[in-house]
Design a protein around this motif. Structure first.
Motif, PDB file in Angstrom:
ATOM      1  N   ASN A  53      72.593 112.419 -10.662  1.00  0.00           N
ATOM      2  CA  ASN A  53      73.627 111.628 -11.373  1.00  0.00           C
ATOM      3  C   ASN A  53      73.726 110.305 -10.694  1.00  0.00           C
ATOM      4  N   PHE A  54      73.728 109.251 -11.476  1.00  0.00           N
ATOM      5  CA  PHE A  54      73.934 107.835 -10.875  1.00  0.00           C
ATOM      6  C   PHE A  54      75.267 107.185 -11.240  1.00  0.00           C
ATOM      7  N   VAL A  55      75.896 106.401 -10.526  1.00  0.00           N
ATOM      8  CA  VAL A  55      76.887 105.510 -10.708  1.00  0.00           C
ATOM      9  C   VAL A  55      76.794 104.229  -9.987  1.00  0.00           C
ATOM     10  N   SER A  56      77.002 103.230 -10.971  1.00  0.00           N
ATOM     11  CA  SER A  56      76.814 101.769 -10.388  1.00  0.00           C
ATOM     12  C   SER A  56      78.003 101.097 -10.628  1.00  0.00           C
ATOM     13  N   ARG A  57      78.139 100.229  -9.749  1.00  0.00           N
ATOM     14  CA  ARG A  57      79.427  99.126  -9.963  1.00  0.00           C
ATOM     15  C   ARG A  57      79.114  97.804  -9.417  1.00  0.00           C
ATOM     16  N   SER A  58      79.467  96.910 -10.201  1.00  0.00           N
ATOM     17  CA  SER A  58      78.915  95.499  -9.719  1.00  0.00           C
ATOM     18  C   SER A  58      79.970  94.380 -10.000  1.00  0.00           C
ATOM     19  N   ASN A  59      80.288  93.615  -8.937  1.00  0.00           N
ATOM     20  CA  ASN A  59      81.256  92.388  -9.052  1.00  0.00           C
ATOM     21  C   ASN A  59      80.438  91.125  -8.719  1.00  0.00           C
ATOM     22  N   CYS A  60      79.154  91.116  -8.984  1.00  0.00           N
ATOM     23  CA  CYS A  60      78.401  89.981  -8.789  1.00  0.00           C
ATOM     24  C   CYS A  60      77.467  89.579  -9.706  1.00  0.00           C
ATOM     25  N   LYS A  61      76.486  88.857  -9.773  1.00  0.00           N
ATOM     26  CA  LYS A  61      75.556  88.586 -10.994  1.00  0.00           C
ATOM     27  C   LYS A  61      74.643  89.689 -11.168  1.00  0.00           C
ATOM     28  N   ILE A  62      74.538  90.786 -10.791  1.00  0.00           N
ATOM     29  CA  ILE A  62      73.803  92.112 -10.798  1.00  0.00           C
ATOM     30  C   ILE A  62      74.171  92.787 -11.977  1.00  0.00           C
ATOM     31  N   ASN A  63      73.445  92.930 -12.850  1.00  0.00           N
ATOM     32  CA  ASN A  63      73.964  93.790 -14.359  1.00  0.00           C
ATOM     33  C   ASN A  63      73.724  95.152 -14.088  1.00  0.00           C
ATOM     34  N   SER A  64      74.938  95.788 -13.683  1.00  0.00           N
ATOM     35  CA  SER A  64      75.133  97.335 -13.315  1.00  0.00           C
ATOM     36  C   SER A  64      74.365  98.235 -14.369  1.00  0.00           C
ATOM     37  N   GLY A  65      74.599  97.739 -15.777  1.00  0.00           N
ATOM     38  CA  GLY A  65      74.063  98.646 -16.698  1.00  0.00           C
ATOM     39  C   GLY A  65      72.638  98.555 -16.928  1.00  0.00           C
ATOM     40  N   LYS A  66      72.178  97.490 -16.597  1.00  0.00           N
ATOM     41  CA  LYS A  66      70.503  97.271 -16.497  1.00  0.00           C
ATOM     42  C   LYS A  66      70.009  98.082 -15.333  1.00  0.00           C
ATOM     43  N   VAL A  67      70.474  97.922 -14.048  1.00  0.00           N
ATOM     44  CA  VAL A  67      70.053  98.824 -12.961  1.00  0.00           C
ATOM     45  C   VAL A  67      70.082 100.085 -13.109  1.00  0.00           C
ATOM     46  N   LEU A  68      71.302 100.625 -13.739  1.00  0.00           N
ATOM     47  CA  LEU A  68      71.236 102.080 -13.881  1.00  0.00           C
ATOM     48  C   LEU A  68      70.293 102.618 -15.008  1.00  0.00           C
ATOM     49  N   LYS A  69      70.226 101.920 -16.212  1.00  0.00           N
ATOM     50  CA  LYS A  69      69.360 102.369 -17.259  1.00  0.00           C
ATOM     51  C   LYS A  69      67.923 102.586 -16.687  1.00  0.00           C
ATOM     52  N   GLU A  70      67.599 101.583 -15.756  1.00  0.00           N
ATOM     53  CA  GLU A  70      66.287 101.557 -15.196  1.00  0.00           C
ATOM     54  C   GLU A  70      65.883 102.556 -14.129  1.00  0.00           C
ATOM     55  N   ALA A  71      66.973 102.939 -13.510  1.00  0.00           N
ATOM     56  CA  ALA A  71      66.858 104.233 -12.439  1.00  0.00           C
ATOM     57  C   ALA A  71      67.032 105.475 -13.344  1.00  0.00           C
ATOM     58  N   ALA A  72      67.845 105.803 -14.353  1.00  0.00           N
ATOM     59  CA  ALA A  72      67.537 106.707 -15.007  1.00  0.00           C
ATOM     60  C   ALA A  72      66.364 107.116 -15.640  1.00  0.00           C
ATOM     61  N   LEU A  73      65.896 106.077 -16.426  1.00  0.00           N
ATOM     62  CA  LEU A  73      64.319 106.117 -16.943  1.00  0.00           C
ATOM     63  C   LEU A  73      63.531 106.457 -15.938  1.00  0.00           C
ATOM     64  N   GLU A  74      63.328 106.022 -14.655  1.00  0.00           N
ATOM     65  CA  GLU A  74      62.377 106.507 -13.823  1.00  0.00           C
ATOM     66  C   GLU A  74      62.604 108.011 -13.353  1.00  0.00           C
ATOM     67  N   ALA A  75      63.763 108.408 -13.572  1.00  0.00           N
ATOM     68  CA  ALA A  75      64.224 109.723 -12.981  1.00  0.00           C
ATOM     69  C   ALA A  75      64.075 110.874 -14.433  1.00  0.00           C
ATOM     70  N   GLU A  76      63.360 110.140 -15.318  1.00  0.00           N
ATOM     71  CA  GLU A  76      63.380 110.971 -16.628  1.00  0.00           C
ATOM     72  C   GLU A  76      64.673 111.583 -17.240  1.00  0.00           C
ATOM     73  N   GLY A  77      65.715 110.583 -17.174  1.00  0.00           N
ATOM     74  CA  GLY A  77      66.770 110.649 -17.684  1.00  0.00           C
ATOM     75  C   GLY A  77      67.120 109.441 -18.643  1.00  0.00           C
ATOM     76  N   ASN A  78      68.754 109.491 -18.666  1.00  0.00           N
ATOM     77  CA  ASN A  78      69.298 108.284 -19.440  1.00  0.00           C
ATOM     78  C   ASN A  78      70.650 107.978 -18.813  1.00  0.00           C
ATOM     79  N   GLY A  79      70.904 106.783 -19.260  1.00  0.00           N
ATOM     80  CA  GLY A  79      72.111 106.120 -18.729  1.00  0.00           C
ATOM     81  C   GLY A  79      72.305 104.695 -19.132  1.00  0.00           C
TER      82      GLY A  79
END
Length: 125
Positions: A53-79
């Motif tokens: 399971n992944f959880v990400s939180r950002s209060n900077c210029k990093i896009n949390s949704g994009k980071v997590l989506k790519e991580a989940a896809l690499e792990a053969e999942g979704n998010g």
């Protein structure tokens, strides 16, 4: 609990690797850490038996949704989620090292950014 902390361009990045934790508790912890940081990014990878399971939180210029989506896809999942908060899951626990390296590389290459427009709305790149 294992975690990695690194700094890049005056921002703080926390990566936590956990086992068998309640995902709802991790969301609260991510919010609390983000509220205490000036600017930064938090990423939890929580291994629970044969999935992550992944959880990400950002209060900077990093896009949390994009980071997590790519991580989940690499792990053969979704998010996914918003630029400030995201969650997801995958089934390839063996990909954790690759996921971390890809996130660090993308942050350093500024591939996971978002910006604010003049109405304070998030604009993905």
């Amino acid at each position: 609990l294992n975690f990695i902390l690194f700094y890049f361009l005056f921002e703080t990045f926390f990566f936590f690797f956990l086992e068998n934790k309640d995902i709802n508790v991790l969301k609260v912890i991510a919010d609390e850490i983000a509220n205490e940081m000036r600017e930064g990014f938090i990423f939890f990878a929580n291994v629970n038996e044969d999935k992550i399971n992944f959880v990400s939180r950002s209060n900077c210029k990093i896009n949390s949704g994009k980071v997590l989506k790519e991580a989940a896809l690499e792990a053969e999942g979704n998010g996914g989620g918003s630029p400030t908060f995201a969650q997801g899951a995958g089934k390839r626990v063996d990909k954790l090292d690759t996921i971390l390296e890809n996130i660090k590389k993308d942050i350093e290459n500024e591939n996971l950014l978002y910006f604010l427009d003049n109405k304070n709305a998030f604009l993905p790149l």
